[in-house]
Design an enzyme around this catalytic site. Structure first.
Site, PDB file in Angstrom:
ATOM      1  N   ASP A 180       0.539   2.441   8.965  1.00  0.00           N
ATOM      2  CA  ASP A 180      -0.022   1.815  10.173  1.00  0.00           C
ATOM      3  C   ASP A 180       0.872   1.999  11.392  1.00  0.00           C
ATOM      4  OD1 ASP A 180      -2.099   1.018   8.604  1.00  0.00           O
ATOM      5  OD2 ASP A 180      -1.633  -1.122   8.638  1.00  0.00           O
ATOM      6  N   LYS A 230       8.287   1.127   5.328  1.00  0.00           N
ATOM      7  CA  LYS A 230       7.122   1.906   4.923  1.00  0.00           C
ATOM      8  C   LYS A 230       5.854   1.297   5.473  1.00  0.00           C
ATOM      9  CE  LYS A 230       4.583   0.341   2.435  1.00  0.00           C
ATOM     10  NZ  LYS A 230       3.613  -0.412   1.613  1.00  0.00           N
ATOM     11  N   THR A 231       5.023   2.055   6.111  1.00  0.00           N
ATOM     12  CA  THR A 231       3.613   1.725   6.374  1.00  0.00           C
ATOM     13  C   THR A 231       3.005   2.830   7.215  1.00  0.00           C
ATOM     14  OG1 THR A 231       2.011   0.256   7.438  1.00  0.00           O
ATOM     15  CG2 THR A 231       4.234   0.232   8.335  1.00  0.00           C
ATOM     16  N   ASP A 285       5.582  -7.306   5.524  1.00  0.00           N
ATOM     17  CA  ASP A 285       5.558  -8.443   4.612  1.00  0.00           C
ATOM     18  C   ASP A 285       6.507  -8.229   3.429  1.00  0.00           C
ATOM     19  OD1 ASP A 285       3.684 -10.322   5.777  1.00  0.00           O
ATOM     20  OD2 ASP A 285       2.146  -8.822   5.409  1.00  0.00           O
ATOM     21  N   GLY A 343       0.813  -1.215   0.000  1.00  0.00           N
ATOM     22  CA  GLY A 343       0.000   0.000   0.000  1.00  0.00           C
ATOM     23  C   GLY A 343       0.844   1.261   0.000  1.00  0.00           C
ATOM     24  N   ARG A 352       1.242  -5.935  -4.890  1.00  0.00           N
ATOM     25  CA  ARG A 352       1.297  -6.804  -3.713  1.00  0.00           C
ATOM     26  C   ARG A 352       1.760  -8.223  -4.043  1.00  0.00           C
ATOM     27  NH1 ARG A 352      -0.901  -4.390   0.726  1.00  0.00           N
ATOM     28  NH2 ARG A 352      -2.245  -2.576   0.390  1.00  0.00           N
TER      29      ARG A 352
END
Length: 539
Positions: free
Chosen positions: A202, A199-200, A173, A78, A142
């Site tokens: 979240d 990176k994220t 992941d 993402g 992905r």
């Protein structure tokens, strides 16, 4: 690319970097590492990249030769604000080492490496994307890199283009895939290095060496701005309770940071729900009590923040999902052949009596989602579960029952929101612009130093950028074993909200006041050079 006046001005911004990499730089090796858990299993799976030392870059005489080499870059998973600055940091870094070095971007994520789809990223292209949001410079995807055939196809194109190293920009992941790829290429003595970047939005990819994942700063500020707008509307109209779901499938960092910035009336933290072994009814009762207390004060309005992955944190439902995942993984072929209308019955018949009863007690919309399609990693797609609406409906029913019993006499009208994609491709804050560019520059130095299986690291980020500490951490040091699609797999351990950490303790000390008083903060547009409250309270 068409640009607004703001974008044109933003493109002129020159990211700040650590002083230690702004000139002659030497690499210093620290102590050897081991994985955070399951050491024997991880070492067995990664014999060539396990136990490597933490490294840091310091000012000093450089031992990096100005040899010519090419690099490939992949944007994976993402989107997160700042990805383009990581790419530009890699570009500038390798060009500084040798102007003849080239950067190739693999298109559409990891599949670009396997399918040999790429472009050379020139200065003309890079300059168009500096300090901009999104991943559109080369696109993302992905596709999982886990098959030998994929690795060998990647090796083919790397050899053809003279690529010495691949940088994979992604989350837990994606960086696990980077580690698998690094191990394979090292084992086969291919000469191809693999470096990861954290990176994220979240916020769950962090540890001692990775203080924050890029994009978290920008995304939470974007969400806080719109939450603040809603709070102001709620305080103006005084007639709605706004239930707001926020990104964060496996951790509640985004929700906690948004709460710290805006001070809503109710904030649910999944990790606390799990720690207290709360049921769905416990959560609903907590919200209803706050609504009732505010109504008693004449305030029939408020805001509720809900983490995207809340359902998975409720212990009984978490147990149900675990059995569901195992059952579906074992019966996938048979399950796929069954008509959609019959899938629920199939699930119920194959669950234990306890979980079957719980499954049947859930609202139909939730039970259907839990039983249907998984994401590529075998996870329930919790973003598709309208948790905010589910909670609003359940609170409404409880309040109606209380009203009949004379326990409640207020008004309860709701509005529902999900803030997710709005934050993923925002123009990066100054922090993310600086942080991401620095991560890219560090990645180029790790490559030049001959490292592989490392993640780019920039620390001390609550201080001015010049004082940031640059280096790298072996990806294996962050890994443990988890069950995915019914099998134990090595993955980077997710960082959850620490209930004994500074950010949560500050929140917990103030939430009762925020619940009954209207203590809203309206952050407005992103303010330059302020880090997240999470980082400040953690350090």
């Amino acid at each position: 690319m068409n640009k607004s006046a703001l974008q044109i001005e933003r493109s002129k911004y020159s990211p700040k970097i650590p002083a230690s990499i702004d000139g002659a730089t030497k690499l210093v090796e620290g102590k050897a590492t081991e994985s955070v858990a399951d050491q024997a299993d991880i070492k067995k799976l990664f014999p060539n990249t396990y136990g490597m030392p933490i490294v840091t870059f310091e000012n000093g005489e450089s031992k990096v030769a100005n040899t010519q080499f090419n690099v490939g870059v992949i944007l994976s998973g993402g989107q997160a604000p700042g990805g383009h600055n990581v790419v530009s940091g890699i570009f500038d870094g390798i060009k500084k080492i040798n102007p003849a070095n080239k950067l190739y971007g693999f298109l559409g994520g990891p599949s670009g490496l396997v399918d040999h789809k790429y472009i050379e990223l020139t200065s003309e292209i890079i300059d168009e994307y500096r300090n901009t949001g999104g991943f559109d410079i080369i696109g993302s995807g992905r596709t999982k890199l886990e098959e030998v055939e994929q690795f060998d196809k990647g090796l083919e194109i790397c050899n053809k283009l003279g690529i010495k190293a691949i940088v994979i920009i992604g989350g837990d992941d994606s960086n696990t895939n980077a580690c698998v790829l690094a191990e394979y290429y090292l084992q086969k003595n291919t000469g191809i290095q693999v470096i990861g970047c954290p990176k994220t939005i979240d916020g769950d990819l962090k540890n001692e060496m990775i203080e924050t994942s890029f994009g978290f700063d920008t995304a939470t500020k974007v969400y806080a701005e719109v939450i603040g707008n809603i709070e102001r509307d709620a305080n103006s109209a005084k007639k709605y309770w706004h239930f707001i779901k926020l990104m964060g499938r496996s951790a509640s960092h985004v929700t906690l940071e948004a709460a710290l910035q805006t001070q809503p009336n109710v904030t649910l933290i999944g990790e606390e729900v799990e720690a207290k072994n709360q049921t769905l009814d416990d959560v609903v009762t907590y919200i209803a009590n706050v609504v009732a207390k505010r109504a008693a004060n004449g305030d029939n309005f408020g805001t509720v923040l809900v983490p995207e992955g809340l359902i998975e944190f409720i212990p009984a439902i978490k147990k149900l999902i675990a059995e569901l995942n195992d059952m579906l993984a074992a019966n996938q072929a048979e399950f796929d052949k069954i008509a959609v209308d019959d899938k629920i019955d199939f699930v119920i018949k194959h669950l234990s009596a306890e979980n079957a009863a719980l499954f049947q007690s859930l609202p139909t919309a939730v039970s259907k989602q839990l039983a249907l399609e998984r994401d590529p990693h075998g996870n329930v797609q919790v973003s598709l579960i309208e948790t905010e609406q589910l909670l609003a409906e359940m609170v409404s029913k409880k309040l109606a029952a209380w009203k009949k019993e004379g326990k409640y006499n207020g008004k309860f009208a709701t509005q529902h929101h999900f803030f997710g994609y709005e934050g993923r491709c925002a123009a990066p804050s100054n922090f993310d612009a600086d942080y991401c560019y620095s991560l890219g520059r560090v990645a180029s130095l790790l490559i030049a130093s001959g490292k592989t299986g490392y993640m780019s690291s920039v620390r001390n980020t609550t201080k001015p950028a010049a004082e940031w500490l640059a280096g790298g951490i072996p990806i294996t040091a962050m890994m443990n074993m988890e069950k995915r699609n019914g099998k134990m797999k090595p993955v980077i351990q997710k960082a959850l909200v620490k209930l004994d950490g500074g950010p949560f303790k500050f929140f917990a000390a103030n939430r009762d006041k925020w619940a009954t008083e209207t203590s809203y903060i309206y952050p407005g547009p992103i303010v330059a050079d302020q880090t997240t409250k999470t980082l400040v309270l953690e350090h």
